[in-house]
Design a protein around this motif. Sequence first.
Motif, PDB file in Angstrom:
ATOM      1  N   LEU A 245       1.158  -1.288  -0.129  1.00  6.51           N
ATOM      2  CA  LEU A 245       0.005   0.396   0.302  1.00  6.51           C
ATOM      3  C   LEU A 245       0.957   1.148   0.051  1.00  6.51           C
TER       4      LEU A 245
ATOM      5  N   GLY B 198       2.408 -14.366   0.068  1.00  9.31           N
ATOM      6  CA  GLY B 198       2.458 -13.423   0.287  1.00  9.31           C
ATOM      7  C   GLY B 198       2.273 -13.205   1.852  1.00  9.31           C
TER       8      GLY B 198
ATOM      9  N   VAL C   3      -0.872 -11.179   3.148  1.00  9.38           N
ATOM     10  CA  VAL C   3      -1.871 -11.608   3.645  1.00  9.38           C
ATOM     11  C   VAL C   3      -2.187 -13.028   3.253  1.00  9.38           C
TER      12      VAL C   3
ATOM     13  N   LYS D 136       8.379 -22.737  -3.889  1.00  7.47           N
ATOM     14  CA  LYS D 136       9.355 -23.268  -3.220  1.00  7.47           C
ATOM     15  C   LYS D 136       8.805 -23.214  -1.732  1.00  7.47           C
TER      16      LYS D 136
ATOM     17  N   THR E  79      -9.504  -3.127   4.034  1.00  5.87           N
ATOM     18  CA  THR E  79     -10.075  -3.300   5.251  1.00  5.87           C
ATOM     19  C   THR E  79      -9.872  -2.106   5.699  1.00  5.87           C
TER      20      THR E  79
HETATM   21  N1  NAP Z   1      -7.309  -3.363  -0.053  1.00  6.47           N
HETATM   22  C1  NAP Z   1      -6.704  -4.122   0.720  1.00  6.47           C
HETATM   23  O1  NAP Z   1      -7.885  -4.083   2.342  1.00  6.47           O
HETATM   24  C2  NAP Z   1      -5.826  -4.683   0.948  1.00  6.47           C
HETATM   25  C3  NAP Z   1      -5.731  -5.252   2.000  1.00  6.47           C
HETATM   26  C4  NAP Z   1      -3.691  -5.985   2.440  1.00  6.47           C
HETATM   27  C5  NAP Z   1      -3.607  -5.912   1.250  1.00  6.47           C
HETATM   28  N2  NAP Z   1      -3.918  -5.349   0.660  1.00  6.47           N
HETATM   29  C6  NAP Z   1      -2.938  -5.354  -1.034  1.00  6.47           C
HETATM   30  O2  NAP Z   1      -3.193  -6.664  -1.324  1.00  6.47           O
HETATM   31  C7  NAP Z   1      -1.517  -7.155  -2.360  1.00  6.47           C
HETATM   32  C8  NAP Z   1      -0.488  -7.814  -1.362  1.00  6.47           C
HETATM   33  O3  NAP Z   1      -0.199  -7.756   0.129  1.00  6.47           O
HETATM   34  P1  NAP Z   1       0.716  -8.598   0.942  1.00  6.47           P
HETATM   35  O4  NAP Z   1       1.209  -7.190   1.870  1.00  6.47           O
HETATM   36  O5  NAP Z   1       0.521  -9.633   0.779  1.00  6.47           O
HETATM   37  O6  NAP Z   1       1.658  -8.524   0.190  1.00  6.47           O
HETATM   38  P2  NAP Z   1       4.051  -9.066  -0.081  1.00  6.47           P
HETATM   39  O7  NAP Z   1       2.792  -9.673   1.253  1.00  6.47           O
HETATM   40  O8  NAP Z   1       4.762  -7.372  -0.346  1.00  6.47           O
HETATM   41  O9  NAP Z   1       3.139 -10.061  -1.454  1.00  6.47           O
HETATM   42  C9  NAP Z   1       4.008 -10.343  -1.932  1.00  6.47           C
HETATM   43  C10 NAP Z   1       3.757 -11.930  -2.692  1.00  6.47           C
HETATM   44  O10 NAP Z   1       3.161 -11.508  -3.633  1.00  6.47           O
HETATM   45  C11 NAP Z   1       2.663 -12.768  -4.843  1.00  6.47           C
HETATM   46  N3  NAP Z   1       2.688 -12.962  -5.777  1.00  6.47           N
HETATM   47  C12 NAP Z   1       2.660 -11.650  -7.275  1.00  6.47           C
HETATM   48  N4  NAP Z   1       2.613 -12.308  -8.252  1.00  6.47           N
HETATM   49  C13 NAP Z   1       1.531 -13.223  -8.059  1.00  6.47           C
HETATM   50  C14 NAP Z   1       0.761 -14.176  -8.818  1.00  6.47           C
HETATM   51  N5  NAP Z   1       0.886 -13.867 -10.071  1.00  6.47           N
HETATM   52  N6  NAP Z   1       0.458 -14.994  -8.194  1.00  6.47           N
HETATM   53  C15 NAP Z   1       0.342 -15.011  -7.016  1.00  6.47           C
HETATM   54  N7  NAP Z   1       1.266 -14.680  -5.509  1.00  6.47           N
HETATM   55  C16 NAP Z   1       1.938 -13.678  -6.652  1.00  6.47           C
HETATM   56  C17 NAP Z   1       4.398 -13.377  -4.063  1.00  6.47           C
HETATM   57  O11 NAP Z   1       4.954 -14.538  -4.146  1.00  6.47           O
HETATM   58  P3  NAP Z   1       5.280 -15.902  -4.252  1.00  6.47           P
HETATM   59  O12 NAP Z   1       6.413 -15.707  -3.433  1.00  6.47           O
HETATM   60  O13 NAP Z   1       4.456 -17.092  -4.210  1.00  6.47           O
HETATM   61  O14 NAP Z   1       6.145 -15.216  -6.032  1.00  6.47           O
HETATM   62  C18 NAP Z   1       5.263 -12.987  -2.922  1.00  6.47           C
HETATM   63  O15 NAP Z   1       5.863 -13.347  -2.157  1.00  6.47           O
HETATM   64  C19 NAP Z   1      -0.540  -5.729  -2.524  1.00  6.47           C
HETATM   65  O16 NAP Z   1      -1.237  -5.060  -3.652  1.00  6.47           O
HETATM   66  C20 NAP Z   1      -1.278  -4.834  -0.488  1.00  6.47           C
HETATM   67  O17 NAP Z   1      -1.833  -3.774  -0.551  1.00  6.47           O
HETATM   68  C21 NAP Z   1      -4.989  -4.548   0.499  1.00  6.47           C
END
Ligand code: NAP
Length: 376
Positions: free
Chosen positions: A50, A177, A179, A202, A308
């Motif tokens: 974010l 990731g 979440v 992995k 959220t």
């Molecule tokens: N609107 C809301 O309420 C809200 C709340 C929380 C988060 N979010 C959003 O949700 C997203 C994720 O947040 P986060 O904190 O969990 O991020 P994060 O941990 O930084 O996400 C990184 C992970 O994304 C995975 N990834 C990337 N591309 C992918 C794909 N095509 N398919 C499957 N996995 C993929 C990677 O997985 P691998 O390691 O397996 O490659 C990596 O481990 C962000 O854009 C964040 O802004 C929104």
Amino acid sequence: MLINLAIPQAHDAVVTVAPRAPLEIHSYPTVPPKQDQVLIHVLYTSSSPLELHQADGGLLVDHPYRMGSSYAGVVVQVGPPSSPSPHSLSVGDKVFGFAFRTPEEKCHQTYITTDWYCVSKLPEGMKMEEAVSVSCNLITAFHALTADLKLDLPWPVKEGQEVRDGDAPILVWGAGGSVGNYALQVLKHWGYRNVVAVAKAKHHDFLKELGAKVCFDYSQSDVVEKILEYVGTGKTPRIPYILDCIGSQEGTLRPITKIAERGTKVAIMLPVIVTHASQEVAPTYEMDVSKVLPEEWKEGVELKGTRTHFYMDNEFFKYHLQPEIVPTVLKQGLIKPNKLKIVEGKTLRDRAEKALALLRNQAVSGEKLVWRIADE
Ligand SMILES: NC(=O)c1ccc[n+]([C@@H]2O[C@H](COP(=O)([O-])OP(=O)(O)OC[C@H]3O[C@@H](n4cnc5c(N)ncnc54)[C@H](OP(=O)(O)O)[C@@H]3O)[C@@H](O)[C@H]2O)c1
């Protein structure tokens, strides 16, 4: 650990001043806590995508804008309590939480003023560095699963309790990731047994420990076919619940359009990332899920954009998630913090910029970026 209980009149905050401009440190007045509020000296924070969406994309931001929503630190002042007091917070308590509603509670600053219900006490033996990886995305998992997918997460969880749809397939795309890690653990603890996780290979052993029944690798070109083969043709929809923990138009939504069918509920993390930020390219986002790939979805798929920041619409969650549920599930070892990557840097600004660069370069895989706020 040194705890600084002397309260300064003003303090530093990390600020985005314009899309893709370097971050700046601005000084703001320290705000004394009002009734049922506390003032917290922030020692650690974490970065989440974010912050990249805000810093590079200016998403839902009025500049200059204070950053951050996860904190861990020490209570240094307690506002006058209402009677009876709704909390037991005292000066010197080690605390952590998710606070995001006002400039004075944004967490990339050395002092925040927030309400008692945005505060969790740090469980004995847990480090602040671990705790800052938890609140925002554990709460995201609770919110998305209940508000958007309409799954039941009754509290407290009773021995032998059975939930509705406990054996229904639930697809968690992006389980590797932050979440995704919390969503798997919540589903497991609440008794959902048929969780299908999608992440790089992995992570698969670890994700099975967290609660996945089976895992698929999204980098394989036949990942969609493999998932559909696993769930079989017995019931429709074959997968009634899908949680997209990433929200990438091409990376996650396009394959999910091939899986969701009439009656499938799909919760998508907002914003949908249409173009990812890079050094050269400004990111683009979409906040309305109905405008993303509209021709690709089958009729009758129920799309929800997860936000959220609205979790407090659920009154029970508003008053119980942070003060009670989050610290309890951590203390009992039912939910484990994310794996961590500590971001080092000489100054507050250095650390904030380094974390942002790692997010921009898509260098984060299965780890939460954690860094110090207060220098002392
Ligand atoms: N609107 C809301 O309420 C809200 C709340 C929380 C988060 N979010 C959003 O949700 C997203 C994720 O947040 P986060 O904190 O969990 O991020 P994060 O941990 O930084 O996400 C990184 C992970 O994304 C995975 N990834 C990337 N591309 C992918 C794909 N095509 N398919 C499957 N996995 C993929 C990677 O997985 P691998 O390691 O397996 O490659 C990596 O481990 C962000 O854009 C964040 O802004 C929104």
